[in-house]
Enzyme design. Structure first.
Site: not given
Length: 753
Positions: A660, A703
């Site tokens: 990511s 996140k």
């Protein structure tokens, strides 16, 4: 002359017979019939519609000797006759012609008399052993010849009617008497054997009945003794009662009784007695009887879930759906639920709420760190120290056949030489197989189909695919600060105060204090760390109350540090932006975090240095990012040749890996080569391909919460993750500008506009 058909009756010359009147045609026998001849013709077999061919060719003829008032007709048989011209009238009357058949007189009277006397004496001896022998003796003493013996006993002979007719048919007197002799002695032998067998059978039955009666008496007396002295009940007696009352299936009952019999034979001094005792104690402690399915009250279930857990709307909706299906089917049905989320998000405790809603027993089994398959399936009893598996041990603890069973940490199962525990779980969790789950220790099937299984995990990455396919994954997102506040106020603080013995009037914690604890003293997605901090706060308050320093304590924002000390240091946005540094977002098992990608050129020969304990995936992402930047800025190629490139991701002591950080690395390197600082309020997450596409990532809700907590204002995410925004709390989305991107070009335009 009267013609009378007969069947299966031995009639011989010189023998007197008694008949009832009603066997003759109606009206033919009267008091005046004495002296009238009667012709007996022999039927081959009884039929409703007879024909002349259905009669044997030889019969006998006799005369009526007397007719008494009770309807008895005495007939004396004279000769055997040859039958011819049989006619059957419509009214049932039979007519026939008969001619006398002379006997062959080849049996001297002395021999015949000797045979008769011998047979009579043998028969008299034979009847002595029977209760009816006294009555029969008088009849036997009136017999005058062998023919009378044969005719009197013919109905008892073990011969067919055809064989009886063969005696009548025989011309020779000697041969006829021999046939009668054989039939009589065969009858006596067979009868004797039958009587002996019946007597033996009777003795056996009497012994069985007596034994059963004695056992019942012993059982009754033992039961009374057990009631008088329950402390002295023997182990064998105790297990006999438990097995009888357990309701086990046939296979399990046979195995238990076999072990019990072995236990009786071995005795208490045997070295195997303890193992046998433990086995019987285990199997009789299980619940074998199928419990009735209780009515599922969805309103009550919703109330319990809302009372015990704040938020988690999607999770609760899915649980209610499962309960609704069970209510309709009237049985355990639906998928096995797998709750996936960070520690402290309520995965395990919601299993307790499900048990409360269903009014079932609750049992939790921790699978973390299990390496041996026997921990699931049990050890075979041939091994020393054999034990049942954790599943059946949990069933014993629950004392129910349909508990709610939470299998905790299924992602922490490991595989080694002891087998694969995850594979053993396949049978447990498969509704098509678990109705006959066989634990190696028990060695008999047990029905697990009524158990409500709930599994928990922090991540699905380490769960084998076959096991994962048997479960429905339900994500537990991290809690927002607002949700944490309500959980702390409604659940954590009251429980902590109760555990510490603090009354409500003695301690008050303001809303501002709780918000400060959440913001400055916790950094995880769940509430486990928050619970610990509240426990610390309550313990400090308890000290003050016990010492008498204060009778009533109020904790506000200013006093939080007094009770909890210094807060933890959170990562926040950069105060002084500089080229080559970009903020990324990461997912950890404890929730979301922000991290900084730092890049720098130093004079050198084009080497690439990567630090920060990055895993292989992130190192590959860095290589892709370098290639993309070189491709995008070919005029900057000399920078990479004449300098060493250093990529670093703080904190250096923490291992990092995952797909990511791709666009974050590309953006940081672009900032470095263009010497352009990036707005510190920007953050991004997304993998990158060599073609410049932005690929999807996982853990988006966590996140984004980390970004909002750190003060980020604008977040770039992969366009394919836009659908995951439904899982993100509204309060987080309200404070962030979330921009979906599909390519690196879009990212560059947004960041360097």
């Amino acid at each position: 002359m009267i013609t009378l058909p007969i069947s299966d009756l031995l009639l011989l010359p010189g023998v007197t017979f008694f008949f009832k009147k009603d066997v003759f045609p109606s009206g033919e026998i009267t008091a005046e019939s004495v002296g009238e001849d009667i012709l007996f013709i022999m039927e081959k077999e009884e039929k409703e519609q007879m024909t002349p061919d259905d009669f044997y060719p030889i019969g006998v003829i006799g005369a009526i000797d007397s007719v008494d008032d009770e309807g008895n007709v005495r007939v004396k048989v004279r000769e055997r006759v040859q039958i011819s011209d049989i006619e059957l009238e419509k009214d049932g009357v039979i007519t026939a012609d008969a001619s006398i058949l002379p006997d062959v007189d080849d049996f001297p009277k002395e021999e015949a008399k000797a045979l008769f006397e011998k047979m009579k004496q043998d028969i008299l001896r034979f009847i002595k052993g029977f209760p009816w022998g006294v009555w029969a003796r008088g009849v036997i003493l009136h017999w005058k010849n062998v023919e009378e013996i044969g005719c009197a006993l013919s109905s008892y002979f073990n011969i067919t009617w055809e064989e009886k007719y063969g005696i009548i048919e025989t011309d020779s007197k000697r041969e006829r008497c021999k046939k009668i002799e054989e039939a009589v002695y065969e009858f006596m032998e067979v009868f004797q054997v039958g009587e002996e067998a019946e007597e033996a059978q009777k003795e056996i039955h009497e012994q069985v009945y007596r034994e059963s009666a004695i056992k019942k008496q012993i059982e009754l007396l033992q039961q009374q003794l057990d009631e008088m002295h329950p402390e002295n009940i023997s182990d064998v007696r105790k297990f006999e009662t438990k097995i009888a009352q357990s309701g086990m299936n046939e296979e399990a009952r046979k195995e238990a009784e076999k072990v019990l019999n072995r236990m009786k034979q071995e005795g208490k001094d045997s070295h195997e007695y303890g193992m046998l005792y433990d086995y019987l104690d285990f199997v009789t402690s299980l619940s074998w009887k199928t419990e009735e399915q209780t009515e599922v009250n969805l309103q009550e279930a919703e109330g319990i879930l809302d009372e015990d857990h704040y938020g988690l709307k999607k999770v609760k909706d899915r649980i209610i759906q499962q309960l609704a299906v069970m209510a309709l089917n009237k049985k355990q049905s639906g998928s096995i639920l797998l709750f996936v989320g960070a520690p402290g998000t309520g995965k395990t405790s919601i299993g307790q709420s499900i048990a409360k809603a269903l009014h079932r027993e609750y049992v939790r089994i921790s699978l973390g760190g299990i390496r041996d398959e026997a921990e699931i399936r049990g050890h075979r009893r041939t091994y020393v120290g054999a034990m049942p598996g954790r599943i059946m041990e949990g069933m014993k603890r629950s004392k129910a056949q349909n508990p709610v069973m939470v299998l905790d940490e299924v992602d922490k199962l490991a595989k080694d030489y002891g087998g694969d525990p995850a594979s053993a779980l396949l049978e447990v969790l498969d509704p098509e197989q678990n109705y006959s789950f066989t634990d190696h220790y028990m060695n008999v099937p047990y029905d697990l189909s009524n158990v409500f299984f709930v599994c928990t995990a922090n991540s699905t990455d380490t769960i084998p695919e076959p096991l994962l396919n048997r479960m429905e994954v339900i994500q537990f997102p991290g809690y927002t600060p607002v949700e944490k506040f309500h959980i702390a106020r409604k659940h954590l603080l009251p429980k902590a105060m109760k555990a510490m013995g603090i009354k409500a009037q003695n301690l008050k914690v303001t809303d501002g204090a709780l918000e400060k604890v959440i913001a400055e003293y916790t950094a995880e997605s769940g509430v486990r760390g928050l619970k610990k901090q509240i426990d610390v706060l309550c313990r400090h308050a308890a000290v003050k109350l016990v010492k008498g320093e204060q009778k009533s304590i109020t904790v506000n924002e200013k006093r939080v540090q007094e009770f909890l000390g210094q807060g933890i240091i959170h990562d926040t946005i950069l105060k002084h932006p500089q080229p080559g540094v970009m903020t990324g977002l990461a997912w950890t098992s404890a929730g979301g975090e922000i991290l900084f990608i730092e890049t720098s050129f130093t004079k050198g020969s084009g080497k690439i240095i990567i630090t920060g304990q990055l895993g292989d995936v992130m190192k590959e992402s860095a290589q892709i990012a370098i290639t993309l930047v070189k491709k995008r800025y070919p005029d900057k190629a000399d920078l990479f040749k004449e300098n060493d490139l250093h990529i670093h991701v703080p904190s250096g002591a923490v291992p990092k890996d995952g797909p990511s950080a791709g666009i974050t690395l590309v953006t940081a390197l672009t900032s470095l080569v263009t010497d352009t600082p990036i707005n510190p309020e920007y953050a991004m997450t997304g993998e990158v391909s060599l073609r410049g596409g932005v690929m999807p990532i996982g853990g988006l809700p966590e996140k984004l919460m980390a970004a909002q907590r750190a003060g980020i204002k604008k977040v770039l995410i992969p366009a394919e993750n836009e659908r995951d925004l439904e899982e993100v709390a509204e309060e987080v989305k309200e404070k962030l500008e979330i921009v979906p991107v599909e390519t690196v070009e879009q990212v560059m335009k947004l960041v360097f506009a």
